[in-house]
Write a protein that holds these residues in place. Structure first.
Motif, PDB file in Angstrom:
ATOM      1  N   ASN A   1    -108.695  26.893  17.596  1.00 32.75           N
ATOM      2  CA  ASN A   1    -107.236  26.895  17.742  1.00 32.75           C
ATOM      3  C   ASN A   1    -106.658  25.503  17.932  1.00 32.75           C
ATOM      4  O   ASN A   1    -105.520  25.355  18.354  1.00 32.75           O
ATOM      5  CB  ASN A   1    -106.825  27.791  18.926  1.00 32.75           C
ATOM      6  CG  ASN A   1    -107.087  29.249  18.636  1.00 32.75           C
ATOM      7  OD1 ASN A   1    -106.966  29.688  17.494  1.00 32.75           O
ATOM      8  ND2 ASN A   1    -107.458  29.999  19.658  1.00 32.75           N
ATOM      9  N   GLU A   2    -107.444  24.486  17.625  1.00 30.72           N
ATOM     10  CA  GLU A   2    -107.005  23.110  17.853  1.00 30.72           C
ATOM     11  C   GLU A   2    -106.885  22.350  16.542  1.00 30.72           C
ATOM     12  O   GLU A   2    -107.743  22.437  15.672  1.00 30.72           O
ATOM     13  CB  GLU A   2    -108.014  22.407  18.768  1.00 30.72           C
ATOM     14  CG  GLU A   2    -107.478  21.122  19.337  1.00 30.72           C
ATOM     15  CD  GLU A   2    -108.399  20.545  20.399  1.00 30.72           C
ATOM     16  OE1 GLU A   2    -108.267  19.334  20.643  1.00 30.72           O
ATOM     17  OE2 GLU A   2    -109.219  21.280  20.955  1.00 30.72           O
TER      18      GLU A   2
ATOM     19  N   ARG B   1    -107.080  19.080  14.314  1.00 29.59           N
ATOM     20  CA  ARG B   1    -107.860  17.847  14.276  1.00 29.59           C
ATOM     21  C   ARG B   1    -107.287  16.978  13.161  1.00 29.59           C
ATOM     22  O   ARG B   1    -107.525  17.237  11.985  1.00 29.59           O
ATOM     23  CB  ARG B   1    -109.335  18.128  14.000  1.00 29.59           C
ATOM     24  CG  ARG B   1    -110.007  19.000  15.017  1.00 29.59           C
ATOM     25  CD  ARG B   1    -110.343  18.202  16.235  1.00 29.59           C
ATOM     26  NE  ARG B   1    -111.113  19.027  17.176  1.00 29.59           N
ATOM     27  CZ  ARG B   1    -111.398  18.644  18.375  1.00 29.59           C
ATOM     28  NH1 ARG B   1    -111.016  17.467  18.805  1.00 29.59           N
ATOM     29  NH2 ARG B   1    -112.089  19.416  19.170  1.00 29.59           N
TER      30      ARG B   1
ATOM     31  N   ASN C   1    -104.272  12.564  19.193  1.00 24.36           N
ATOM     32  CA  ASN C   1    -105.109  13.599  18.591  1.00 24.36           C
ATOM     33  C   ASN C   1    -106.099  12.966  17.610  1.00 24.36           C
ATOM     34  O   ASN C   1    -107.289  13.270  17.633  1.00 24.36           O
ATOM     35  CB  ASN C   1    -104.216  14.630  17.881  1.00 24.36           C
ATOM     36  CG  ASN C   1    -105.009  15.722  17.189  1.00 24.36           C
ATOM     37  OD1 ASN C   1    -105.785  15.463  16.269  1.00 24.36           O
ATOM     38  ND2 ASN C   1    -104.804  16.952  17.618  1.00 24.36           N
TER      39      ASN C   1
END
Length: 172
Positions: free
Chosen positions: A49-50, A52, A157
């Motif tokens: 759910n992240e 990149r 990020n």
């Protein structure tokens, strides 16, 4: 050389993207080449759910979903406008016609691919062997314009650190 590409006439379409609008979504095939006239773009992939972030583009850059461009298969990458962005678009067919039209144009394509490979190697080294401070310093040295064009939350990020860590490193 980018100017020569722009003057070749292969960029047959122009589009304006609003902030957060997608040029490409995961699971789609994208064989276009984009020239960013104004604005900024990010390329990212979802890891569970992240997000990149793997690459940015801003004014004067050429951008492509390279895996999909080369294979003509769906890619897991998203390409999204970070802010209002104006883009010129060229098809793969038109681009290949351009690069095959002269030895100089073919050398230009080879240069682009070699540069992308070298950038990818630097990126992998950043993520594998350096501390957050060293990653920040390496990227700042390599791409100082990035810090003027891209919001900190996206840079953090990309650097695999919290926005707070990035803020602290920028102050020191």
């Amino acid at each position: 050389m980018i100017q020569r590409l722009l003057e070749s006439g292969i960029f047959s379409e122009e589009r304006k993207f609003k902030r957060n609008e997608y040029l490409k979504i995961s699971g789609s095939i994208d064989t276009n080449i984009y020239f960013i006239e104004d604005g900024s773009i990010r390329i990212f992939i979802m890891d569970e759910n992240e997000e990149r972030i793997v690459r940015f583009g801003y004014k004067g850059n050429i951008l492509v979903s390279l895996d999909s461009f080369l294979s003509e298969k769906p890619s897991e990458f998203y390409i999204q406008a970070i802010k209002k962005t104006d883009i010129k678009i060229a098809s793969k067919a038109d681009f290949y016609q351009f690069i095959q039209s002269s030895e100089e144009n073919l050398k230009f394509w080879t240069f682009i691919l070699e540069d992308l490979i070298l950038q990818q190697i630097e990126r992998e080294k950043d993520l594998l062997i350096y501390s957050p401070k060293e990653r920040f310093e390496r990227v700042l040295k390599r791409s100082p314009k990035l810090f003027q064009e891209i919001p900190n939350k996206y840079i953090a990020n990309y650097l695999r650190m919290s926005p707070e860590t990035l803020s602290r490193l920028k102050k020191s």
